[in-house]
Design a protein around this motif. Structure first.
Motif, PDB file in Angstrom:
ATOM      1  N   ARG A   1      -5.620  75.116 125.795  1.00 25.53           N
ATOM      2  CA  ARG A   1      -4.407  75.002 124.995  1.00 25.53           C
ATOM      3  C   ARG A   1      -4.386  73.608 124.376  1.00 25.53           C
ATOM      4  NH1 ARG A   1       0.327  77.064 128.273  1.00 25.53           N
ATOM      5  NH2 ARG A   1      -0.208  75.308 129.611  1.00 25.53           N
ATOM      6  N   ILE A   2      -4.313  73.558 123.059  1.00 28.67           N
ATOM      7  CA  ILE A   2      -4.361  72.287 122.332  1.00 28.67           C
ATOM      8  C   ILE A   2      -3.072  72.121 121.544  1.00 28.67           C
ATOM      9  CG2 ILE A   2      -5.633  70.914 120.623  1.00 28.67           C
ATOM     10  CD1 ILE A   2      -8.063  72.734 121.210  1.00 28.67           C
ATOM     11  N   ARG A   3      -2.419  70.967 121.703  1.00 28.88           N
ATOM     12  CA  ARG A   3      -1.178  70.688 120.978  1.00 28.88           C
ATOM     13  C   ARG A   3      -1.368  69.435 120.124  1.00 28.88           C
ATOM     14  NH1 ARG A   3       4.321  70.601 123.328  1.00 28.88           N
ATOM     15  NH2 ARG A   3       4.745  71.518 121.301  1.00 28.88           N
ATOM     16  N   GLU A   4      -1.029  69.559 118.827  1.00 32.15           N
ATOM     17  CA  GLU A   4      -1.147  68.449 117.893  1.00 32.15           C
ATOM     18  C   GLU A   4       0.152  68.312 117.111  1.00 32.15           C
ATOM     19  OE1 GLU A   4      -5.337  68.349 115.985  1.00 32.15           O
ATOM     20  OE2 GLU A   4      -4.917  70.449 116.382  1.00 32.15           O
ATOM     21  N   CYS A   5       0.516  67.070 116.811  1.00 28.48           N
ATOM     22  CA  CYS A   5       1.753  66.806 116.087  1.00 28.48           C
ATOM     23  C   CYS A   5       1.441  66.429 114.638  1.00 28.48           C
ATOM     24  CB  CYS A   5       2.551  65.690 116.761  1.00 28.48           C
ATOM     25  SG  CYS A   5       4.146  65.381 115.973  1.00 28.48           S
ATOM     26  N   GLN A   6       2.098  67.105 113.714  1.00 26.72           N
ATOM     27  CA  GLN A   6       1.972  66.806 112.278  1.00 26.72           C
ATOM     28  C   GLN A   6       3.205  66.007 111.856  1.00 26.72           C
ATOM     29  OE1 GLN A   6       1.752  70.296 109.817  1.00 26.72           O
ATOM     30  NE2 GLN A   6       1.719  69.148 107.906  1.00 26.72           N
ATOM     31  N   ASN A   7       2.985  64.751 111.500  1.00 25.94           N
ATOM     32  CA  ASN A   7       4.091  63.869 111.132  1.00 25.94           C
ATOM     33  C   ASN A   7       4.031  63.523 109.652  1.00 25.94           C
ATOM     34  OD1 ASN A   7       5.793  63.247 113.407  1.00 25.94           O
ATOM     35  ND2 ASN A   7       4.003  62.277 114.347  1.00 25.94           N
ATOM     36  N   GLU A   8       5.145  63.754 108.946  1.00 23.03           N
ATOM     37  CA  GLU A   8       5.278  63.323 107.568  1.00 23.03           C
ATOM     38  C   GLU A   8       6.649  62.673 107.409  1.00 23.03           C
ATOM     39  OE1 GLU A   8       4.348  65.964 104.416  1.00 23.03           O
ATOM     40  OE2 GLU A   8       2.638  66.873 105.462  1.00 23.03           O
ATOM     41  N   SER A   9       6.674  61.534 106.776  1.00 19.18           N
ATOM     42  CA  SER A   9       7.904  60.762 106.643  1.00 19.18           C
ATOM     43  C   SER A   9       9.021  61.584 105.995  1.00 19.18           C
ATOM     44  CB  SER A   9       7.648  59.504 105.805  1.00 19.18           C
ATOM     45  OG  SER A   9       8.832  58.751 105.643  1.00 19.18           O
ATOM     46  N   GLY A  10      10.202  61.555 106.624  1.00 21.63           N
ATOM     47  CA  GLY A  10      11.359  62.259 106.085  1.00 21.63           C
ATOM     48  C   GLY A  10      11.491  63.696 106.534  1.00 21.63           C
ATOM     49  N   PHE A  11      10.498  64.209 107.277  1.00 26.65           N
ATOM     50  CA  PHE A  11      10.522  65.600 107.723  1.00 26.65           C
ATOM     51  C   PHE A  11      10.425  65.672 109.245  1.00 26.65           C
ATOM     52  CE2 PHE A  11       8.882  65.709 103.418  1.00 26.65           C
ATOM     53  CZ  PHE A  11       9.583  66.761 102.853  1.00 26.65           C
ATOM     54  N   ALA A  12      10.959  66.739 109.796  1.00 29.00           N
ATOM     55  CA  ALA A  12      10.892  66.938 111.245  1.00 29.00           C
ATOM     56  C   ALA A  12       9.437  67.060 111.694  1.00 29.00           C
ATOM     57  CB  ALA A  12      11.668  68.198 111.630  1.00 29.00           C
ATOM     58  N   PRO A  13       9.063  66.409 112.795  1.00 26.99           N
ATOM     59  CA  PRO A  13       7.694  66.559 113.309  1.00 26.99           C
ATOM     60  C   PRO A  13       7.395  68.028 113.598  1.00 26.99           C
ATOM     61  CG  PRO A  13       8.848  64.775 114.430  1.00 26.99           C
ATOM     62  CD  PRO A  13       9.886  65.501 113.611  1.00 26.99           C
ATOM     63  N   ARG A  14       6.196  68.452 113.255  1.00 25.62           N
ATOM     64  CA  ARG A  14       5.790  69.840 113.475  1.00 25.62           C
ATOM     65  C   ARG A  14       4.663  69.867 114.516  1.00 25.62           C
ATOM     66  NH1 ARG A  14       5.018  73.684 108.483  1.00 25.62           N
ATOM     67  NH2 ARG A  14       7.279  73.727 108.819  1.00 25.62           N
TER      68      ARG A  14
END
Length: 467
Positions: free
Chosen positions: A43-56
């Motif tokens: 199971r692999i979990r990665e966080c997608q971060n973009e300024s101004g948006f909720a982390p995915r």
């Protein structure tokens, strides 16, 4: 390589910079009774971060189980969730795609990939006249474990020599690859062939897209509702991108209700049951030994204690089986809910018809005037005919004979769908009717449509005033 060896044997990995944006864990199991029976999951979990948006947060699960004859079972599940409690916008929905690892394995000539005993393909399969009987058998096959999407051709409304498909079959298979098989035909004779061969409730007519789930049961009158379809006109109205997303969601939604996916938690459960059974064997052996040498009351109590521990483990194993039965019950409930939704959807048109019927029953006299007749037809054909405000006002000066007005409105109600498909033909028909009947005044009529861009363009031609 050292980290990978450490990870694949059942361990954890973290991001090197300690930003808590990456986390992976794996689990490894060998059957105690058969060392060739191997299970592995990660199971692999990665966080997608973009300024101004909720982390995915993206979660990728991979499951592996060895099978007989050198085969193995692979499961891939990719999902995402936006962080809760974030004050701000969320990232837009991701583009439709297939995991790269799936494509790599499918294209590797060393492997033969199948989905429920069907070849894993990334190309839509074309059907020709004469293949209808074989294809019907495939649809009705009780052993089929993967959905089938069938796309049928249709003649163009204007150019009768042109054949259209409601959607690009190749784009469809690229959207659902691994979760469904896609078939299509460019021959109208194949449409006729399937219309003759298929049972009435399971037909896929010209221009239709139909989704055939596994386990078709023609003995159940409600079963046909599970195998949904979209007509050509609806596909054209919604657009290709929307249709692709609909089918992508249908084949991948609510994966927690699917009992045929081997995932991380399934591998954990196998290991837990191995430990319980091992402990069970040990306690049982000790209990048998204690029973043989027990000669004092104290020894007897110890034996009872061992027996109680043994029963406790038996209950835990039974509890694990009950969990499996509960999951199956949830799956059955999910299927029943789908059937209920289908029945409610089928009832909706009847509900509208009943409402119109009740309104007609409240009319206490036969409509005779130019004003009464349109009111009658607006009541009966409430989903097809309506008048604009200007149209209602023009009734005051209407000199058209009631019988003619009745005939025209009745024809418009009956032919409404043809009007919407080809407004040009309607306009010519209206002009011819006007010339023959020499109507003096006719109210403006507005046919109801959904408010799409095409609707706005058609508004100019569907609001008619005839003299």
């Amino acid at each position: 390589m050292r980290y990978w060896t450490h990870f694949k044997n059942g361990n954890k990995l973290y991001d090197a910079k300690r930003k808590k944006t990456f986390y992976a864990e794996s689990i490894y199991r060998v059957n105690p009774e058969n060392d060739k029976d191997i299970s592995w999951a990660c199971r692999i979990r990665e966080c997608q971060n973009e300024s101004g948006f909720a982390p995915r947060w993206w979660t990728t699960e991979i499951g592996f189980q060895t099978m007989s004859n050198g085969a193995a079972r692979l499961t891939f599940v990719v999902s995402y969730a936006d962080a809760m409690g974030f004050i701000g916008e969320c990232l837009s929905a991701p583009d439709i795609s297939v995991p790269g690892i799936v494509r790599n394995i499918q294209s590797d000539e060393r492997f033969m990939c199948e989905v429920n005993d069907e070849p894993l393909l990334f190309e839509a399969m074309e059907l020709y006249t004469g293949q209808g009987l074989t294809f019907k058998e495939q649809i009705y096959d009780k052993e089929r474990g993967i959905p089938i999407i069938l796309i049928m051709p249709k003649k163009d409304y204007i150019d009768k020599e042109k054949i259209n498909l409601p959607i690009d079959p190749q784009k469809m298979i690229e959207s659902v690859a691994g979760n469904a098989l896609v078939y299509y035909s460019n021959e109208l004779s194949f449409v006729d062939e399937m219309r003759y061969l298929m049972d009435e409730d399971y037909k896929c007519t010209a221009g239709m897209i139909r989704y055939y789930l596994p386990n078709i049961d023609i003995s159940n009158p409600l079963d046909a509702n599970r195998h949904r379809f979209i007509h050509y006109d609806e596909a054209m109205e919604k657009g290709e991108e929307t249709i692709l997303r609909i089918f992508r969601r249908v084949v991948a939604q609510d994966i927690n209700d699917y009992d045929n996916l081997f995932r991380y938690r399934n591998c954990e459960e196998l290991i837990r049951r191995d430990a319980l059974e091992s402990r069970f064997v040990q306690l049982k052996k000790k209990q048998e030994e204690s029973s043989q040498i027990a000669s004092t009351e104290n020894d007897g109590l110890k034996s009872q204690l061992e027996e109680m521990k043994l029963k406790k483990l038996e209950f835990e194993i039974e509890n694990s089986d009950l969990k499996d039965e509960l999951q199956q019950a949830k799956n059955d409930n999910y299927g029943l809910q789908s059937q209920l939704d289908s029945i409610q959807a089928a009832y909706e048109p009847l509900k509208k018809g009943k409402e119109a019927y009740d309104l007609v029953r409240q009319i206490d006299e036969y409509p005779k005037t130019p004003k009464d007749i349109p009111e009658f037809f607006v009541t009966v054909f409430s989903d097809r005919i309506d008048l604009t405000e200007k149209g209602w006002k023009s009734l005051k000066d209407c000199g058209t004979a009631p019988a003619v007005l009745w005939e025209v409105l009745f024809s418009m109600g009956q032919l409404c769908m043809i009007v919407l498909e080809n407004i040009t033909i309607l306009w010519k028909l209206v002009q011819n009717t006007t010339n023959k009947l020499r109507l003096s005044v006719f109210p403006e009529i507005l046919l109801r449509q959904k408010k799409t861009k095409q609707y706005q363009e058609n508004m100019k031609t569907t609001t008619l005033k005839m003299r």
